[in-house]
Design an enzyme around this catalytic site. Sequence first.
Site, mmCIF file in Angstrom:
data_model
loop_
_atom_site.group_PDB
_atom_site.id
_atom_site.type_symbol
_atom_site.label_atom_id
_atom_site.label_comp_id
_atom_site.label_asym_id
_atom_site.label_seq_id
_atom_site.Cartn_x
_atom_site.Cartn_y
_atom_site.Cartn_z
ATOM 1 N N ASP A 1 0.808 -1.224 0.000
ATOM 2 C CA ASP A 1 0.000 0.000 0.000
ATOM 3 C C ASP A 1 0.840 1.274 0.000
ATOM 4 O O ASP A 1 0.367 2.334 -0.390
ATOM 5 C CB ASP A 1 -0.889 0.045 1.249
ATOM 6 C CG ASP A 1 -2.005 -0.987 1.184
ATOM 7 O OD1 ASP A 1 -2.292 -1.484 0.081
ATOM 8 O OD2 ASP A 1 -2.584 -1.292 2.248
ATOM 9 N N ASP B 1 -0.296 5.656 1.485
ATOM 10 C CA ASP B 1 -1.611 5.220 1.976
ATOM 11 C C ASP B 1 -1.809 5.704 3.414
ATOM 12 O O ASP B 1 -2.164 6.848 3.633
ATOM 13 C CB ASP B 1 -1.749 3.699 1.854
ATOM 14 C CG ASP B 1 -3.166 3.236 2.134
ATOM 15 O OD1 ASP B 1 -4.099 3.987 1.822
ATOM 16 O OD2 ASP B 1 -3.340 2.133 2.678
ATOM 17 N N ASP C 1 -1.063 1.831 9.701
ATOM 18 C CA ASP C 1 -2.286 1.050 9.567
ATOM 19 C C ASP C 1 -2.093 -0.279 10.289
ATOM 20 O O ASP C 1 -1.033 -0.898 10.178
ATOM 21 C CB ASP C 1 -2.606 0.769 8.093
ATOM 22 C CG ASP C 1 -3.192 2.000 7.377
ATOM 23 O OD1 ASP C 1 -3.277 3.075 8.002
ATOM 24 O OD2 ASP C 1 -3.550 1.866 6.194
ATOM 25 N N ARG D 1 -8.993 10.378 9.897
ATOM 26 C CA ARG D 1 -8.551 9.081 10.407
ATOM 27 C C ARG D 1 -7.446 9.182 11.462
ATOM 28 O O ARG D 1 -6.356 8.667 11.263
ATOM 29 C CB ARG D 1 -8.051 8.168 9.286
ATOM 30 C CG ARG D 1 -9.082 7.894 8.225
ATOM 31 C CD ARG D 1 -8.616 6.766 7.318
ATOM 32 N NE ARG D 1 -9.673 6.408 6.373
ATOM 33 C CZ ARG D 1 -9.600 5.413 5.506
ATOM 34 N NH1 ARG D 1 -8.525 4.674 5.448
ATOM 35 N NH2 ARG D 1 -10.603 5.151 4.705
#
Length: 406
Positions: free
Chosen positions: A204, A228, A232, A284
């Site tokens: 990613d 990205d 994560d 986020r």
Amino acid sequence: MAIPLFHFVLILPFLASTSIFSSPVQDPEQVVQQVNQSIRNATIARRNLGFLSCGTGNPIDDCWRCDPYWEKNRQRLADCAIGFGKHAIGGRDGKIYVVSDPSDRDPVNPKPGTLRHAVIQDEPLWIIFARDMVIKLKEELLMNSFKTIDGRGANVHIAGGPCITVQYVTNVIIHGINIHDCKRGGNAYVRDSPSHYGWRTTSDGDGVSIFGGSHVWVDHCSLSNCNDGLIDAIHGSTAITISNSYMTHHNKVMLLGHSDSYKQDKNMQVTIAFNHFGEGLVQRMPRCRQGYFHVVNNDYTHWEMYAIGGSADPTINSQGNRFLAPDNVNNKEVTKHEDAPQSQWKHWNWRSEGDLMLNGAFFTPSGTGASSSYAKASSLGARPSSLVSSLTAGAGALVCKKASRC
Ligand SMILES: *[C@@H]1O[C@H](CO)[C@@H](O)[C@H](O)[C@H]1NC(C)=O
Ligand SMILES: *[C@@H]1O[C@H](CO)[C@@H](O)[C@H](O)[C@H]1NC(C)=O
């Protein structure tokens, strides 16, 4: 050319089911109480020590930054974590490995002295850097278990290529590294241990990608501008603490949880503490799914869309943060309940306790008991604001010199 014995897709389901990879679900309320107690302890210690103290009231920093000989006692850092990732020991019980070569010419046969050669080893290692360096990786850095990457004492950048991947491994600490401008990699063979390498499909381009990883602690890193996510954590990852980091210039900052249908992430437990979410961030911080997320004493100074959000019934416990809303009247809301009608998300447990709301910021609580916690929180008034600025003042990679306090 050698033929690889296994491809990742074949070997990983087997590894994931073996015992060292299973992480017990911790009692969330107990971990939250421990975090609260360690913050209170550090705050009290600071008051008692007065002006001569190096103590900041940040329990992680106060655990090691007061030691002028931090350089000789590097591995003590491993005992300073708080929250769900506090049991991550990284390379605490192993040797020191000094990275002296920033190159990454051959991801299948990495040269001794390179970061890749260090992180793939089977034994526990505490990895440090001989000097300042910019490491532009050719492919994702696939970490093996029981490793610490410790950038203290050097100015280390992992940037401009693929970055760090923590996939189906455990006990990883990443401290004091600048991670930025991370790009996609893949369609290549990459080694992940002395005895194995495999084919990687396209990655990613995350700063730190945690995939089925557990006992992971990211502390004092500076992260920005990746392809990205900055960090994560997906696909059954758990027991994670992300602390004291400084994040800037990025859209999708942190995704925690694989997909709305991936029920294994119900066990995911993540602590987000003492971070500074700064300029140029959009959304986020984090975006959560399914699991339990403790977001405590962070400083949110910039967001364009929202700060904390999620879908698929995550539990979000927001305590003692400072939220400074953007000037745009349409983006004052801290929270975003995603991908479900209100009739569903009103049952998700999201609460705000002791958070400081500035410039019109507001948190939409939901779930059982959330409104009473919220009422209690408002009566705490501005208590955490002075605390948050000192707790997060040192967020990001630090400049540490030998024989003096860092
Ligand atoms: C810790 O707990 C006390 C008492 O339960 C509460 O007043 C305080 O706000 C909490 N602190 C944090 C940082 O959550
Ligand atoms: C806080 O301090 C008390 C008293 O010194 C100690 O017993 C306790 O373990 C500390 N708790 C944490 C979480 O640091």
